[in-house]
Structures are given as structure tokens and as C-alpha cells.
Design an enzyme around this catalytic site. Structure first.
Site, mmCIF file in Angstrom:
data_model
loop_
_atom_site.group_PDB
_atom_site.id
_atom_site.type_symbol
_atom_site.label_atom_id
_atom_site.label_comp_id
_atom_site.label_asym_id
_atom_site.label_seq_id
_atom_site.Cartn_x
_atom_site.Cartn_y
_atom_site.Cartn_z
ATOM 1 N N GLU A 112 34.488 22.439 32.555
ATOM 2 C CA GLU A 112 33.929 22.002 31.272
ATOM 3 C C GLU A 112 32.936 23.021 30.721
ATOM 4 O OE1 GLU A 112 34.194 17.220 31.353
ATOM 5 O OE2 GLU A 112 33.063 18.101 33.014
ATOM 6 N N GLU A 132 38.395 15.219 38.552
ATOM 7 C CA GLU A 132 37.556 14.030 38.696
ATOM 8 C C GLU A 132 38.334 12.779 39.082
ATOM 9 O OE1 GLU A 132 35.047 16.732 36.055
ATOM 10 O OE2 GLU A 132 37.168 16.351 36.448
#
Length: 258
Positions: A112, A132
């Protein structure tokens, strides 16, 4: 005597470029609050200094970043800084161009961070992923929103739902990575790209990024007006006249940023 504080981030000026290095290789350059605050402070420096044109974000020790420091998280740390968000960058990236120089894995929040940058130079041994879901979590620091704008939606969907990593070669093939380098060469490749950007008019560079970033949210009725509001000052600037004069006189321009 108290022990000296650990250096977790370095921000070093190289001409018109600010090189920001996450320096926690023993922790796989994971992001704790100190790293987030360091990145945020470096971006404030980048945005606020007229002598700086571009930034580079990288990691020390051949590893870009494993994302959030989970040990610090369990101690109650939240590596968010004001309106800049996670890692001091994901919600409000800098107004000036920033390049990710990626060696090794850029995973979870580390990916990210990459997606918060405008351009990516990566080693052939780099990898990217938002794993995740493998931990019952989701990529909440912009990964699920930004990844489908950088690579095909179906490819982004597969990465998000499986949590599997993507190789540097595939990231380059799908357009996430601008340039591939030999192992160990990502930072030098990013420096070369930053140099090509830094040779141009700084007002024009900053405004060009602003139009590209902002224009997807503009309606067709307002697009030309909004673009004119951003580019008008650039086209009437001293730098614009200098660029034209330098072209006519066959010399390198001398930018003043006004």
C-alpha cells in the site's frame, strides 16, 4: 544515561530529490509509529521546499516493507499520522511526484506504500501483494481502492481475494511497475527517473501530477474548467517564458519555480 533512540528512517537530499529510506531491516522495514511520523515529516519537507521536485521512497537492507509492525500494534501503537493516514502517506500522498524504489518484498501495508507512490522502479527480485485475507484481515490502507486503478480489475481481484503475491515481472507486465532493474539496482533506477523529472519545470511537473490525480473525479462539464484553473498559472509563469526562450536559444533552461 538513556540509550540513544533507534534511527528508523532517513531523509536525504540529492539535488532536487528527497530520498526517504525506511531503515528497520531487522524488522523487515515494518511500519511503526516512529516510521509513520518520519515519513509524514519528510513529505512535509518535500511539499514545502521549492528546491525539491521529486521524492523517492525505499527500504534498507534489500527489503521494501512488510507493512504494519504487528508487535507494535499489539502494544497499542497505531502508525497513522493526521490526515496523511497509515505510514504518513496512504491517505494524503505528497503533491509532488514520488517514486517507489522496490527491492525484495512489498507486502500488505508495504504494497500500500507502493500504491501511494506515483511511479515504481523495482528489482527483478521484488514482489508485491496484499495478503491480509490470509490473516482474516483486509487491505484497508488504500490497497483495495488503488490496486484496481493500477492493474486490470480482475487481476487486482485475484490478488485481493487469494492474498497471493505477484512477481516483479508480472507487476511490470500489468503496468504497476514502470521500470525493472537488476537486483540491487532499484534505487539507482529511481534516481535516474527522478533526474529526468527534475530536469523539467517544477511548476509544470507539480501541476501535471495534480491534473492526472484529480481529473478522474471531475465531471465532463467541469473538466476543462478545472484543468484551466490548475494549468493557467503554469502557462503564464516566468518558467513558461524561460522554457520557450531556452528552446529558441538552444540552451538548457534555468528554472526559478515561478
Amino acid at each position: 544515561m538513556s540509550a540513544p533512540e533507534e534511527t528508523v528512517l532517513r531523509a536525504e537530499r540529492e539535488g532536487t530529490t528527497l530520498v526517504i529510506t525506511i531503515d528497520r531491516p531487522k524488522a523487515r522495514n515494518s511500519v511503526n509509529l516512529a516510521v509513520a511520523e518520519g515519513i509524514a515529516a519528510a513529505l512535509e519537507e518535500l511539499d514545502g521546499d521549492d528546491d525539491l521536485v521529486t521524492g523517492i521512497l525505499t527500504g534498507a537492507g534489500g527489503f521494501f516493507s512488510a507493512g504494519m509492525d504487528l508487535k507494535a500494534f499489539l502494544r497499542g501503537e497505531r502508525p497513522h499520522v493526521g490526515d496523511r493516514g497509515f505510514a504518513g502517506i496512504t491517505q494524503r500522498p505528497p503533491s509532488k511526484p514520488i517514486i517507489a524504489a522496490v527491492e525484495g518484498p512489498a507486502l500488505a501495508g508495504g504494497c500500500e506504500l507502493v500504491l501511494s507512490c506515483d511511479l515504481v522502479v523495482a528489482s527483478e527480485e521484488a514482489s508485491f501483494g496484499i495478503p491480509e485475507v490470509k490473516r482474516g484481515l483486509a487491505a484497508a490502507a488504500g490497497g483495495l481502492m488503488r490496486l484496481p486503478t493500477r492493474i486490470p480489475r480482475t487481476v487486482a481481484m485475484e490478488l485481493a481475494l487469494t492474498g497471493d503475491p505477484m512477481s516483479a515481472a508480472d507487476a511490470h507486465r500489468w503496468g504497476l511497475v514502470n521500470h525493472l532493474t537488476a537486483p540491487g539496482g532499484a534505487l539507482d533506477g529511481a534516481r535516474e527517473l527522478a533526474g529526468r523529472i527534475g530536469a523539467n519545470g517544477p511548476l509544470a511537473v507539480r501541476a501535471s501530477k495534480q491534473v492526472i490525480v484529480s481529473s478522474p473525479d471531475w465531471s465532463s462539464d467541469e473538466a476543462w474548467r478545472r484543468q484551466g484553473e490548475i494549468l493557467g498559472p503554469v502557462l503564464s509563469s516566468d518558467d513558461a517564458r524561460e522554457g520557450a526562450a531556452a528552446f529558441a536559444e538552444k540552451r538548457a533552461p534555468v528554472w526559478k519555480g515561478r
